[in-house]
Structures are given as C-alpha cells and as structure tokens.
Design a protein around this motif. Structure first.
Motif, mmCIF file in Angstrom:
data_model
loop_
_atom_site.group_PDB
_atom_site.id
_atom_site.type_symbol
_atom_site.label_atom_id
_atom_site.label_comp_id
_atom_site.label_asym_id
_atom_site.label_seq_id
_atom_site.Cartn_x
_atom_site.Cartn_y
_atom_site.Cartn_z
ATOM 1 N N ASN A 227 0.825 -1.212 0.000
ATOM 2 C CA ASN A 227 0.000 0.000 0.000
ATOM 3 C C ASN A 227 0.860 1.263 0.000
ATOM 4 O O ASN A 227 0.425 2.311 -0.465
ATOM 5 C CB ASN A 227 -0.979 0.002 1.164
ATOM 6 C CG ASN A 227 -0.309 -0.192 2.507
ATOM 7 O OD1 ASN A 227 0.777 -0.757 2.584
ATOM 8 N ND2 ASN A 227 -0.938 0.258 3.555
ATOM 9 N N ASP B 12 1.973 3.390 -5.465
ATOM 10 C CA ASP B 12 1.979 4.713 -6.101
ATOM 11 C C ASP B 12 3.381 5.177 -6.489
ATOM 12 O O ASP B 12 3.578 5.646 -7.618
ATOM 13 C CB ASP B 12 1.297 5.746 -5.205
ATOM 14 C CG ASP B 12 -0.214 5.554 -5.145
ATOM 15 O OD1 ASP B 12 -0.783 4.980 -6.108
ATOM 16 O OD2 ASP B 12 -0.835 5.974 -4.150
ATOM 17 N N SER C 257 4.448 5.869 -10.402
ATOM 18 C CA SER C 257 4.901 7.197 -10.819
ATOM 19 C C SER C 257 6.326 7.143 -11.384
ATOM 20 O O SER C 257 6.673 7.911 -12.272
ATOM 21 C CB SER C 257 4.805 8.195 -9.674
ATOM 22 O OG SER C 257 5.705 7.872 -8.643
#
Length: 68
Positions: free
Chosen positions: A16, A20, A24
C-alpha cells in the motif's frame, strides 16, 4: 517490457506504500504500464521460488524412482 510485476515477500506487506511510487517512477519510461499484483503467498513465495529454482537447475542431476 513485462506484462505483470508481482510484489511478494516483505514487499507485499508494504504494497500500500509502494504501489503509487512504483507507478509514478515507471510512468513515461515504459511504452505501457505493467499490471502490478500483490502475492497472496506472503513470505512463502520466497521459499517456494528458491525450491523451484533449485529443482529447475538440478534437473539433470536427480531422478525419481518408484518406491515399492
């Protein structure tokens, strides 16, 4: 150009926090983004991978004999 990236072992526990930043980082540097999955095997994946690696790399050195 992988189709999928699998997070396993210790990485799966922190997925988690990692998803991201990973997405990215690779966005724009790959023609298409790979699917990112989290292994459900937890730390067992590392042991299973090691065992599979040993079996594949020693296939010419062992044989299976039927026990009577």
């Amino acid at each position: 150009d992988p189709d999928m990236v699998l997070l396993c072992g210790a990485l799966a526990q922190y997925s988690n926090f990692l998803l991201d930043p990973i997405l990215s980082r690779v966005k724009g540097s790959l023609p298409r983004l790979p699917e990112i999955q989290v292994s459900q095997l937890d730390r067992k994946a590392v042991v299973m991978g090691a065992i599979t690696n040993v079996l594949q790399n020693t296939a010419n050195f062992y044989f299976v004999r039927k026990l009577s």
